[in-house]
Enzyme design. Structure first.
Site, PDB file in Angstrom:
ATOM      1  CD  GLU A 144      -5.445  16.213 -15.281  1.00  0.00           C
ATOM      2  OE1 GLU A 144      -4.291  15.749 -15.150  1.00  0.00           O
ATOM      3  OE2 GLU A 144      -6.048  15.889 -16.380  1.00  0.00           O
ATOM      4  CG  HIS A 192      -3.419  11.223 -25.854  1.00  0.00           C
ATOM      5  ND1 HIS A 192      -3.990  11.921 -24.779  1.00  0.00           N
ATOM      6  CD2 HIS A 192      -2.308  10.828 -25.376  1.00  0.00           C
ATOM      7  CE1 HIS A 192      -3.014  11.878 -23.589  1.00  0.00           C
ATOM      8  NE2 HIS A 192      -1.955  11.264 -24.094  1.00  0.00           N
ATOM      9  CE  LYS A 230      -1.959  13.543 -14.153  1.00  0.00           C
ATOM     10  NZ  LYS A 230      -2.162  14.156 -15.518  1.00  0.00           N
ATOM     11  NE  ARG A 276      -8.070  24.398 -10.242  1.00  0.00           N
ATOM     12  CZ  ARG A 276      -7.156  24.923  -9.633  1.00  0.00           C
ATOM     13  NH1 ARG A 276      -6.807  24.258  -8.454  1.00  0.00           N
ATOM     14  NH2 ARG A 276      -6.217  25.739 -10.022  1.00  0.00           N
ATOM     15  CD  GLU A 294       5.181  16.416 -23.570  1.00  0.00           C
ATOM     16  OE1 GLU A 294       4.626  17.551 -22.825  1.00  0.00           O
ATOM     17  OE2 GLU A 294       4.576  15.324 -23.525  1.00  0.00           O
ATOM     18  CG  HIS A 342      -0.959  15.959 -23.941  1.00  0.00           C
ATOM     19  ND1 HIS A 342      -0.214  17.270 -24.109  1.00  0.00           N
ATOM     20  CD2 HIS A 342      -0.105  15.064 -23.531  1.00  0.00           C
ATOM     21  CE1 HIS A 342       0.962  16.822 -23.506  1.00  0.00           C
ATOM     22  NE2 HIS A 342       1.184  15.717 -23.130  1.00  0.00           N
ATOM     23  CG  ASN A 362      -3.946  17.221 -20.214  1.00  0.00           C
ATOM     24  OD1 ASN A 362      -3.068  16.271 -20.115  1.00  0.00           O
ATOM     25  ND2 ASN A 362      -5.196  16.953 -19.474  1.00  0.00           N
ATOM     26  CE  LYS A 377       3.927  17.684 -14.548  1.00  0.00           C
ATOM     27  NZ  LYS A 377       3.946  16.404 -14.996  1.00  0.00           N
ATOM     28  CG  HIS A 388       3.869  11.448 -25.346  1.00  0.00           C
ATOM     29  ND1 HIS A 388       2.520  11.332 -25.577  1.00  0.00           N
ATOM     30  CD2 HIS A 388       3.965  12.267 -24.294  1.00  0.00           C
ATOM     31  CE1 HIS A 388       1.915  12.121 -24.714  1.00  0.00           C
ATOM     32  NE2 HIS A 388       2.500  12.780 -24.209  1.00  0.00           N
ATOM     33  NE  ARG A 437      -4.055  -2.137   2.075  1.00  0.00           N
ATOM     34  CZ  ARG A 437      -3.718  -3.179   2.624  1.00  0.00           C
ATOM     35  NH1 ARG A 437      -2.721  -3.139   3.601  1.00  0.00           N
ATOM     36  NH2 ARG A 437      -4.600  -4.076   2.603  1.00  0.00           N
TER      37      ARG A 437
END
Ligand code: NAD
Ligand code: GLY
Length: 379
Positions: free
Chosen positions: A242, A263, A144, A246, A186, A259, A256, A232, A276, A122
């Protein structure tokens, strides 16, 4: 050396980011752990061959007990099968709650190792040691973690903040050229949604880095990485999880930018054509065209954005892709809310704005895709 801190309200603690050329050789002195605890390094063969031994030496010299597990290389291994192997490795080696998981590699290693640390017992402390430009300015910061499903990328995961991030700019010198292009894209994305000062500094540095790879280990580039991590971190501190409700300029959703189309491009090409960041390069061009169509930015701003993407380096062709197929893929974007795509567009450099898909006509979207994906729009 740069040292930044993110104050995390939800986790009621801090996450620190350390940036310095050669820091991999000092990790034993810098990790926030008391020797002689165990450190489980998760990496891949390529990165471990390049940098792993120095990391192990430093940890051992400080009295820690490092063990390593190497995952196969590639996006497709960010999977349940490999995750199971990673946590089994932690379990077989009897890692305990106060031991540390250390991710040494790019975003793929960081996401899988981070998720393993999030779920094993955990939650074990995590240190991120990102070795690609993309992972240094983006994926290692913000907590993330996750894996892919056959139905889409990053669909299973957890927020698990690293106790520490250690960014060694020297690792950038061994990056293949396309990985650099991907990271540069990026960077441009992040600069465009932050402010004009970071945008101009980033463009200036890209001009220098384009002709001189030694620039990547210069103090100026280290400052740039720190500025990007700082940006960031400020977004993450404000909106750690996130929030979907909002839509202000400081919400995590603005990250994003570029993005939505990216994607779709990655999905319809089965992740085989674009790195990416390269797909994000095109995604920014499409978002900029949409912003221009809606009258949000002027021709001069569109031109600056195109020039910045062009400075990142060559992108694979995208003008041969089927627009209808891209539009179908856009409709399945995982970031949609209530079936609505949410576009992150620009009202100007440093002024992101979230716009609901229903406000964009089918014709405007088609025009933006055609213009943004044209070969001459990048070189
Ligand atoms: P990557 O991890 O696939 O690394 C790219 C390639 O470079 C790999 O082959 C890797 O082995 C190699 N490599 C890594 N470091 C190297 C070095 N120093 N020298 C030579 N080769 C090196 O790609 P990436 O662009 O770092 O990360 C992409 C991943 O990050 C995707 O899975 C994406 O979903 C994820 N991501 C996560 C977040 C987040 O917030 N968690 C954000 C953005 C992207
Ligand atoms: N890369 C997007 C985020 O971290 O939220």
């Amino acid at each position: 050396m740069h040292r930044l801190e993110i104050s995390l309200k939800q986790a009621a603690r801090k996450s620190e980011i350390n940036i310095s050329g050669g820091i991999r050789r000092k990790l034993g002195q810098l990790i926030s752990l008391k020797a002689p605890r165990r450190v489980a390094i998760i990496s891949n063969q390529r990165v471990f061959d390049l940098y792993g031994r120095e990391v192990v030496r430093s940890l051992k010299a400080a009295g820690f007990k490092p063990i390593e597990w190497l995952m196969p290389e590639g996006e497709r291994y960010k999977s349940f099968r490999i995750l199971e192997k990673a946590v089994t490795f932690l379990s077989e080696n009897r890692l305990e709650r106060d031991d540390l998981v250390m991710a040494l590699g790019g975003g793929v290693v960081g996401d899988l190792a981070g998720f393993s640390a999030a779920i094993y017992l955990r939650g074990l402390p995590l240190a991120q040691v990102p070795t690609t430009l993309l992972s240094q300015i983006d994926s290692s910061v913000g907590g993330k973690t996750g894996i892919n499903l056959p139905t889409g990328k990053n669909l299973v995961g957890a927020f698990h903040q690293p106790a520490s991030v250690f960014i060694d700019t020297e690792t950038l010198v061994s990056l293949p050229p396309r990985e650099l292009v991907s990271g540069f894209c990026e960077m441009v994305k992040q600069a465009l949604i932050s402010d004009r000062a970071l945008f101009e500094t980033t463009v200036n540095c890209l001009q220098k880095a384009g002709s001189n790879r030694d620039f990547l280990v210069s103090p100026e580039f280290e400052n740039l990485i720190a500025a990007h991590c700082g940006f960031k971190a400020s977004i993450v501190a404000n909106d750690e999880r996130e929030s979907t409700t909002r839509s202000d300029t400081k919400s995590r959703r603005v990250l994003n930018f570029g993005h939505t189309t990216a994607h779709a491009l990655e999905t319809i090409t089965n992740y085989r054509v674009f790195r990416h960041g390269e797909a994000v390069g095109y995604g920014m061009l499409v978002a900029a065209e949409l912003s221009r169509n809606l009258g949000l930015i002027d021709a001069g701003e569109l031109k600056s954005l195109r020039e910045a993407v062009s400075l990142c380096g060559p992108l694979p062709r995208a003008d041969n892709l089927e627009i209808n197929q891209i539009i179908r893929a856009l409709k399945h974007d995982k970031k949609s809310v209530g079936g609505q795509i949410n576009w992150v567009l620009l009202e100007g450099i440093g002024r992101p704005r979230i716009i609901e898909g229903r406000l964009i006509s089918a014709k405007s979207l088609r025009l933006a895709l055609r213009a943004g994906l044209q070969k001459e729009s990048v070189h």
